[in-house]
Design a protein around this motif. Structure first.
Motif, PDB file in Angstrom:
ATOM      1  N   UNK A   1     -63.628-113.392  10.670  1.00 26.04           N
ATOM      2  CA  UNK A   1     -62.726-114.538  10.552  1.00 26.04           C
ATOM      3  C   UNK A   1     -63.465-115.851  10.849  1.00 26.04           C
ATOM      4  N   UNK A   2     -64.224-115.845  11.916  1.00 29.72           N
ATOM      5  CA  UNK A   2     -64.919-117.070  12.302  1.00 29.72           C
ATOM      6  C   UNK A   2     -65.962-117.477  11.266  1.00 29.72           C
ATOM      7  N   UNK A   3     -66.668-116.496  10.707  1.00 29.54           N
ATOM      8  CA  UNK A   3     -67.737-116.796   9.755  1.00 29.54           C
ATOM      9  C   UNK A   3     -67.217-117.125   8.364  1.00 29.54           C
ATOM     10  N   UNK A   4     -66.039-116.573   8.011  1.00 33.41           N
ATOM     11  CA  UNK A   4     -65.632-116.630   6.614  1.00 33.41           C
ATOM     12  C   UNK A   4     -64.125-116.712   6.402  1.00 33.41           C
ATOM     13  N   UNK A   5     -63.395-115.703   6.863  1.00 35.47           N
ATOM     14  CA  UNK A   5     -62.022-115.515   6.405  1.00 35.47           C
ATOM     15  C   UNK A   5     -61.082-116.640   6.813  1.00 35.47           C
ATOM     16  N   UNK A   6     -61.333-117.253   7.964  1.00 32.93           N
ATOM     17  CA  UNK A   6     -60.484-118.371   8.383  1.00 32.93           C
ATOM     18  C   UNK A   6     -60.753-119.642   7.590  1.00 32.93           C
ATOM     19  N   UNK A   7     -61.770-119.618   6.740  1.00 27.24           N
ATOM     20  CA  UNK A   7     -62.171-120.815   6.001  1.00 27.24           C
ATOM     21  C   UNK A   7     -61.783-120.754   4.525  1.00 27.24           C
ATOM     22  N   UNK A   8     -61.134-119.672   4.108  1.00 28.68           N
ATOM     23  CA  UNK A   8     -60.712-119.525   2.713  1.00 28.68           C
ATOM     24  C   UNK A   8     -59.244-119.092   2.690  1.00 28.68           C
ATOM     25  N   UNK A   9     -58.527-119.382   1.598  1.00 30.81           N
ATOM     26  CA  UNK A   9     -57.079-119.135   1.576  1.00 30.81           C
ATOM     27  C   UNK A   9     -56.664-117.715   1.189  1.00 30.81           C
ATOM     28  N   UNK A  10     -57.297-116.705   1.792  1.00 29.72           N
ATOM     29  CA  UNK A  10     -56.799-115.346   1.615  1.00 29.72           C
ATOM     30  C   UNK A  10     -55.512-115.217   2.435  1.00 29.72           C
ATOM     31  N   UNK A  11     -54.409-114.756   1.855  1.00 29.31           N
ATOM     32  CA  UNK A  11     -53.183-114.600   2.637  1.00 29.31           C
ATOM     33  C   UNK A  11     -53.408-113.710   3.855  1.00 29.31           C
ATOM     34  N   UNK A  12     -52.859-114.117   4.993  1.00 29.00           N
ATOM     35  CA  UNK A  12     -53.063-113.369   6.229  1.00 29.00           C
ATOM     36  C   UNK A  12     -52.631-111.920   6.096  1.00 29.00           C
ATOM     37  N   UNK A  13     -51.577-111.664   5.322  1.00 29.88           N
ATOM     38  CA  UNK A  13     -51.066-110.296   5.159  1.00 29.88           C
ATOM     39  C   UNK A  13     -52.019-109.423   4.351  1.00 29.88           C
ATOM     40  N   UNK A  14     -53.055-110.030   3.747  1.00 33.23           N
ATOM     41  CA  UNK A  14     -54.019-109.277   2.946  1.00 33.23           C
ATOM     42  C   UNK A  14     -55.361-109.113   3.660  1.00 33.23           C
ATOM     43  N   UNK A  15     -55.383-109.388   4.959  1.00 35.33           N
ATOM     44  CA  UNK A  15     -56.541-109.106   5.801  1.00 35.33           C
ATOM     45  C   UNK A  15     -56.110-108.019   6.777  1.00 35.33           C
ATOM     46  N   UNK A  16     -56.649-106.829   6.599  1.00 36.20           N
ATOM     47  CA  UNK A  16     -56.157-105.645   7.290  1.00 36.20           C
ATOM     48  C   UNK A  16     -57.096-105.269   8.437  1.00 36.20           C
ATOM     49  N   UNK A  17     -56.929-105.940   9.562  1.00 35.63           N
ATOM     50  CA  UNK A  17     -57.756-105.627  10.734  1.00 35.63           C
ATOM     51  C   UNK A  17     -57.378-104.258  11.273  1.00 35.63           C
ATOM     52  N   UNK A  18     -58.366-103.560  11.825  1.00 37.08           N
ATOM     53  CA  UNK A  18     -58.109-102.269  12.468  1.00 37.08           C
ATOM     54  C   UNK A  18     -57.499-102.537  13.844  1.00 37.08           C
ATOM     55  N   UNK A  19     -56.345-101.938  14.168  1.00 42.86           N
ATOM     56  CA  UNK A  19     -55.720-102.192  15.473  1.00 42.86           C
ATOM     57  C   UNK A  19     -56.376-101.377  16.585  1.00 42.86           C
ATOM     58  N   UNK A  20     -57.687-101.600  16.750  1.00 41.99           N
ATOM     59  CA  UNK A  20     -58.447-100.811  17.724  1.00 41.99           C
ATOM     60  C   UNK A  20     -58.058-101.127  19.158  1.00 41.99           C
ATOM     61  N   UNK A  21     -57.346-102.243  19.381  1.00 45.74           N
ATOM     62  CA  UNK A  21     -56.873-102.556  20.726  1.00 45.74           C
ATOM     63  C   UNK A  21     -55.863-101.520  21.212  1.00 45.74           C
ATOM     64  N   UNK A  22     -55.343-100.698  20.312  1.00 44.15           N
ATOM     65  CA  UNK A  22     -54.418 -99.632  20.689  1.00 44.15           C
ATOM     66  C   UNK A  22     -55.130 -98.434  21.294  1.00 44.15           C
ATOM     67  N   UNK A  23     -56.460 -98.412  21.215  1.00 43.13           N
ATOM     68  CA  UNK A  23     -57.238 -97.251  21.616  1.00 43.13           C
ATOM     69  C   UNK A  23     -57.707 -96.489  20.393  1.00 43.13           C
ATOM     70  N   UNK A  24     -58.721 -95.646  20.567  1.00 41.40           N
ATOM     71  CA  UNK A  24     -59.345 -94.981  19.428  1.00 41.40           C
ATOM     72  C   UNK A  24     -58.374 -94.098  18.655  1.00 41.40           C
ATOM     73  N   UNK A  25     -57.614 -93.269  19.350  1.00 43.49           N
ATOM     74  CA  UNK A  25     -56.723 -92.336  18.654  1.00 43.49           C
ATOM     75  C   UNK A  25     -55.588 -93.058  17.958  1.00 43.49           C
ATOM     76  N   UNK A  26     -54.862 -93.887  18.678  1.00 48.65           N
ATOM     77  CA  UNK A  26     -53.728 -94.589  18.078  1.00 48.65           C
ATOM     78  C   UNK A  26     -54.187 -95.575  17.009  1.00 48.65           C
TER      79      UNK A  26
END
Length: 235
Positions: A91-116
């Motif tokens: 995001x810092x290097x690229x994605x926050x600087x271009x108009x890709x809709x936020x709903x089309x950037x699919x971050x991995x919810x790794x803050x939930x822990x590895x299994x979840x």
């Protein structure tokens, strides 16, 4: 799933800058073709310093960003805003600087822990077809994404799309990674490999050793963009 029947294509570049320029051009070409043929572009992003430079250069692409869909090959199990996360870096290097809709950037919810996190990301990926472009790196030990030697790589056709990773040999120990099988469901896969520290892994791969990176295939031959010096005999 086993490695592709197509042998990988090793492409040498004079230096990291030339490699990065070629990688940006490859992404641009893949996006143009996908948007023309299918009306959307599905790309998988990697972490690391080499991809970071590629991402910064991608800001200037002339493309219809509204039809881009961005996924991540792996993520560290850290707080959602931790700067060590691949999604935060991208995001810092690229994605926050271009108009890709936020709903089309699919971050991995790794803050939930590895299994979840792996279960949740596999749900996100269900119904997604072959990726148009997968960018990967190569670790000193031959790992790619968060698929490490001595761990499960998920190469078989029945492997889950996303895997929980525990006891990773580099911090943090818990991660989420797309499986080798899911990364291989792609029209084009490009590895970006720079730095003398990668020489041992490059030599092992070229010698046919079984590495996590060599478990990745693609609809066509995978391409390994590599600094030319790494393809020369060891000094």
């Amino acid at each position: 799933m086993t490695a592709s029947s197509h042998p990988p294509r090793w492409l040498g570049f004079a230096d990291a800058a030339a490699l990065q320029t070629a990688a940006v051009a490859a992404i641009a070409d893949a996006a143009e073709a996908a948007l023309r043929l299918r009306g959307r572009f599905d790309i998988v992003l990697a972490g690391g310093t080499t991809p970071k430079a590629i991402y910064a250069a991608c800001r200037g692409l002339a493309t219809d960003w509204s039809r881009w869909h961005c996924y991540f090959g792996d993520e560290r199990c850290l707080p959602i805003d931790d700067p060590e996360r691949n999604s935060v870096m991208a995001r810092a290097a690229w994605l926050d600087h271009v108009p890709i809709p936020a709903a089309q950037i699919y971050a991995i919810p790794a803050e939930l822990g590895a299994t979840s996190g792996a279960v949740a990301y596999a749900r996100t990926l269900s119904g997604v077809g072959s990726f148009d472009f997968v960018l990967l790196g190569l670790g000193e030990d031959g790992h790619t994404a968060s698929l490490f030697p001595g761990h499960a790589w998920g190469e078989t056709a029945d492997a889950a799309d996303a895997l929980p990773v525990f006891n990773a040999p580099k911090p943090p120990p818990e991660r989420v990674s797309m499986s080798a099988a899911r990364l291989s469901r792609a029209r084009r896969v490009v590895f970006a490999v720079t730095g003398e520290s990668k020489r041992t892994a490059v030599n092992a791969w070229r010698a046919g050793e079984a590495l996590p990176a060599s478990a990745i295939s693609a609809d066509n031959a995978i391409e390994i963009f590599c600094e030319q010096g790494l393809l020369a005999p060891s000094p």
